[in-house]
Design an enzyme around this catalytic site. Structure first.
Site, mmCIF file in Angstrom:
data_model
loop_
_atom_site.group_PDB
_atom_site.id
_atom_site.type_symbol
_atom_site.label_atom_id
_atom_site.label_comp_id
_atom_site.label_asym_id
_atom_site.label_seq_id
_atom_site.Cartn_x
_atom_site.Cartn_y
_atom_site.Cartn_z
ATOM 1 N N ASP A 17 70.925 32.440 12.711
ATOM 2 C CA ASP A 17 72.090 33.316 12.669
ATOM 3 C C ASP A 17 71.544 34.749 12.568
ATOM 4 O OD1 ASP A 17 74.791 34.215 12.161
ATOM 5 O OD2 ASP A 17 74.202 34.404 10.056
ATOM 6 N N LEU A 18 72.373 35.722 12.871
ATOM 7 C CA LEU A 18 71.894 37.118 12.818
ATOM 8 C C LEU A 18 72.319 37.832 11.525
ATOM 9 C CD1 LEU A 18 70.638 39.636 14.338
ATOM 10 C CD2 LEU A 18 72.970 40.117 15.084
ATOM 11 N N ASP A 19 73.642 38.034 11.407
ATOM 12 C CA ASP A 19 74.169 38.838 10.293
ATOM 13 C C ASP A 19 73.939 38.142 8.960
ATOM 14 O OD1 ASP A 19 75.358 40.958 11.901
ATOM 15 O OD2 ASP A 19 76.849 39.494 12.519
ATOM 16 N N THR A 25 73.369 43.207 7.905
ATOM 17 C CA THR A 25 74.612 43.779 8.424
ATOM 18 C C THR A 25 75.848 43.258 7.699
ATOM 19 O OG1 THR A 25 74.332 42.091 10.082
ATOM 20 C CG2 THR A 25 74.008 44.361 10.810
ATOM 21 N N LYS A 53 82.545 35.330 6.825
ATOM 22 C CA LYS A 53 81.157 35.280 7.286
ATOM 23 C C LYS A 53 80.974 34.228 8.373
ATOM 24 C CE LYS A 53 78.692 37.086 3.290
ATOM 25 N NZ LYS A 53 77.816 36.738 2.158
ATOM 26 N N GLY A 54 80.314 34.619 9.442
ATOM 27 C CA GLY A 54 80.029 33.682 10.530
ATOM 28 C C GLY A 54 81.188 33.501 11.495
ATOM 29 N N VAL A 55 82.347 34.018 11.116
ATOM 30 C CA VAL A 55 83.572 33.793 11.887
ATOM 31 C C VAL A 55 83.736 34.918 12.918
ATOM 32 C CG1 VAL A 55 86.074 33.604 11.605
ATOM 33 C CG2 VAL A 55 84.562 32.633 9.877
ATOM 34 N N SER A 56 84.263 34.595 14.095
ATOM 35 C CA SER A 56 84.388 35.600 15.159
ATOM 36 C C SER A 56 85.298 36.755 14.719
ATOM 37 C CB SER A 56 84.977 34.962 16.417
ATOM 38 O OG SER A 56 86.346 34.681 16.193
ATOM 39 N N ARG A 57 85.220 37.841 15.480
ATOM 40 C CA ARG A 57 85.964 39.057 15.098
ATOM 41 C C ARG A 57 87.473 38.791 14.984
ATOM 42 N NH1 ARG A 57 84.754 43.743 19.086
ATOM 43 N NH2 ARG A 57 82.653 42.971 18.614
ATOM 44 N N SER A 60 88.293 36.455 12.175
ATOM 45 C CA SER A 60 88.145 37.172 10.903
ATOM 46 C C SER A 60 89.397 37.993 10.613
ATOM 47 C CB SER A 60 86.944 38.134 10.949
ATOM 48 O OG SER A 60 85.745 37.425 11.078
ATOM 49 N N LYS A 84 88.258 48.217 13.531
ATOM 50 C CA LYS A 84 87.216 47.701 12.620
ATOM 51 C C LYS A 84 85.858 47.745 13.310
ATOM 52 C CE LYS A 84 84.374 44.378 11.097
ATOM 53 N NZ LYS A 84 83.350 43.605 11.815
ATOM 54 N N SER A 122 74.490 33.487 17.176
ATOM 55 C CA SER A 122 75.339 34.382 16.382
ATOM 56 C C SER A 122 76.738 34.478 16.972
ATOM 57 C CB SER A 122 74.708 35.787 16.367
ATOM 58 O OG SER A 122 75.618 36.726 15.856
ATOM 59 N N ALA A 123 77.726 34.664 16.095
ATOM 60 C CA ALA A 123 79.105 34.863 16.538
ATOM 61 C C ALA A 123 79.334 36.297 17.003
ATOM 62 C CB ALA A 123 80.049 34.560 15.383
ATOM 63 N N SER A 124 78.367 37.168 16.757
ATOM 64 C CA SER A 124 78.601 38.594 16.980
ATOM 65 C C SER A 124 78.417 39.020 18.427
ATOM 66 C CB SER A 124 77.645 39.415 16.104
ATOM 67 O OG SER A 124 77.776 40.786 16.432
ATOM 68 N N LYS A 125 79.398 39.791 18.905
ATOM 69 C CA LYS A 125 79.292 40.380 20.243
ATOM 70 C C LYS A 125 78.348 41.578 20.213
ATOM 71 C CE LYS A 125 83.658 38.714 21.951
ATOM 72 N NZ LYS A 125 85.001 38.932 22.398
ATOM 73 N N LYS A 153 82.112 29.415 15.247
ATOM 74 C CA LYS A 153 81.695 28.586 14.118
ATOM 75 C C LYS A 153 82.931 28.392 13.225
ATOM 76 C CE LYS A 153 77.170 30.908 14.088
ATOM 77 N NZ LYS A 153 76.305 31.897 13.418
ATOM 78 N N GLU A 177 71.269 29.796 8.175
ATOM 79 C CA GLU A 177 72.629 30.322 8.060
ATOM 80 C C GLU A 177 72.942 30.852 6.666
ATOM 81 O OE1 GLU A 177 75.408 31.182 9.164
ATOM 82 O OE2 GLU A 177 75.355 30.568 11.242
ATOM 83 N N ASP A 178 73.692 31.945 6.612
ATOM 84 C CA ASP A 178 74.149 32.464 5.313
ATOM 85 C C ASP A 178 75.647 32.267 5.135
ATOM 86 O OD1 ASP A 178 74.976 34.374 7.241
ATOM 87 O OD2 ASP A 178 75.188 35.866 5.646
HETATM 88 C C1 BG6 Z 1 79.178 37.110 12.456
HETATM 89 C C2 BG6 Z 1 79.501 37.773 11.148
HETATM 90 O O1 BG6 Z 1 77.799 37.020 12.617
HETATM 91 O O2 BG6 Z 1 79.726 37.850 13.550
HETATM 92 C C3 BG6 Z 1 80.993 37.984 11.020
HETATM 93 O O3 BG6 Z 1 79.046 36.962 10.074
HETATM 94 C C4 BG6 Z 1 81.509 38.756 12.225
HETATM 95 O O4 BG6 Z 1 81.241 38.681 9.826
HETATM 96 C C5 BG6 Z 1 81.136 38.016 13.503
HETATM 97 O O5 BG6 Z 1 82.918 38.893 12.162
HETATM 98 C C6 BG6 Z 1 81.592 38.745 14.766
HETATM 99 O O6 BG6 Z 1 80.877 39.950 14.859
HETATM 100 P P1 BG6 Z 1 81.186 41.142 15.847
HETATM 101 O O7 BG6 Z 1 79.977 42.033 15.706
HETATM 102 O O8 BG6 Z 1 81.310 40.551 17.224
HETATM 103 O O9 BG6 Z 1 82.452 41.766 15.403
HETATM 104 MG MG MG Z 2 75.640 35.336 8.986
#
Ligand code: BG6
Ligand code: MG
Length: 225
Positions: A17-19, A25, A53-57, A60, A84, A122-125, A153, A177-178
């Site tokens: 996982d990244l964040d 972050t 945490k770990g959940v898409s934007r 979230s 955000k 990672s879920a992060s874009k 996730k 994973e955190d």
């Molecule tokens: C996850 C974070 O890695 O990415 C979440 O744990 C975050 O907190 C999700 O909402 C989506 O990230 P981003 O950068 O696409 O908004």
């Molecule tokens: Mg994480």
């Protein structure tokens, strides 16, 4: 004849996982969501934040609005999520390799020098941009981020895709994973999972570490016996 360690070589892979695992972050995500909650008129605590945490934007945002008991139109949701994200991106604009979490570089180096492939899940874009900022983009054999997946996730899609890209069977993969949602995603993918954080907050991992400084390749191999 190959020894046990050698026969495992090239057959296992690691998915990170990244964040909150590679880079610090997670607190920036929290503060950006908290600012939105403040503006919408409700309190958003560190405990509430565990659910994000770990959940898409967008997922979230939906959880945040549920916590605040607020309902808004779909177009308003898009504008809140974008507000955000702008703040989050701004708050990490000065990020660099000093923000890599302790022990990560040494562990990646150990994996690399032992021929163990590793990917990002990672879920992060924002993941590719963050990896470039911290100078680790080229170190990962594959990157699966929020742009590449349809199901967030705790769905296992992100890790299944990562294993596929590395050409390693899911049961031979280890996930770091955190987030509770990420631990669940890793287990649902049929993988070993290392929880980075407090076992009282994170349930279901095969092993827990406080920081990546506690991690070695031999502990990874130990998960398979
Ligand atoms: C996850 C974070 O890695 O990415 C979440 O744990 C975050 O907190 C999700 O909402 C989506 O990230 P981003 O950068 O696409 O908004
Ligand atoms: Mg994480």
């Amino acid at each position: 004849m190959k020894g046990v360690g050698e026969s495992l070589k090239n057959e296992i892979a690691v998915l990170f996982d990244l964040d909150g695992v590679i880079v610090d972050t997670a607190k920036h995500h929290y503060l950006a969501w908290k600012q939105l909650a403040d503006e919408l008129g409700f309190d958003f605590t560190v405990e509430d934040n565990e659910r994000l945490k770990g959940v898409s934007r967008m997922d979230s945002l939906n959880i945040l609005l549920e916590i605040g008991n607020i309902s808004v139109s779909e177009s308003e949701k898009i504008s809140l999520a974008s507000k955000k994200n702008q703040r989050y991106v701004e708050s990490i604009s000065n990020m660099d390799e000093r923000d890599i979490l302790p022990g990560v570089k040494a562990f990646l180096y150990e994996l690399k020098s032992n021929g163990i492939p590793f990917a990002l899940g990672s879920a992060s874009k924002n993941a590719p941009m963050i990896l470039k900022k911290i100078g680790l983009y080229d170190d990962f054999s594959a990157i699966v981020d929020g742009n590449a997946i349809n199901k967030a996730k705790p769905d296992p899609e992100v890790f299944i895709l990562g294993a596929k890209k590395l050409n390693v069977e899911p049961e031979n993969c280890v996930v770091f994973e955190d987030a509770q949602s990420g631990i669940e995603a890793g287990k649902r993918a049929g993988m070993k999972v290392v929880g980075v954080g407090d076992p009282k907050v994170l349930a279901g991992a095969d092993l827990y570490i406080d920081t990546m400084e506690d991690m070695t390749l031999s502990r990874i191999k130990g998960l398979f016996f």
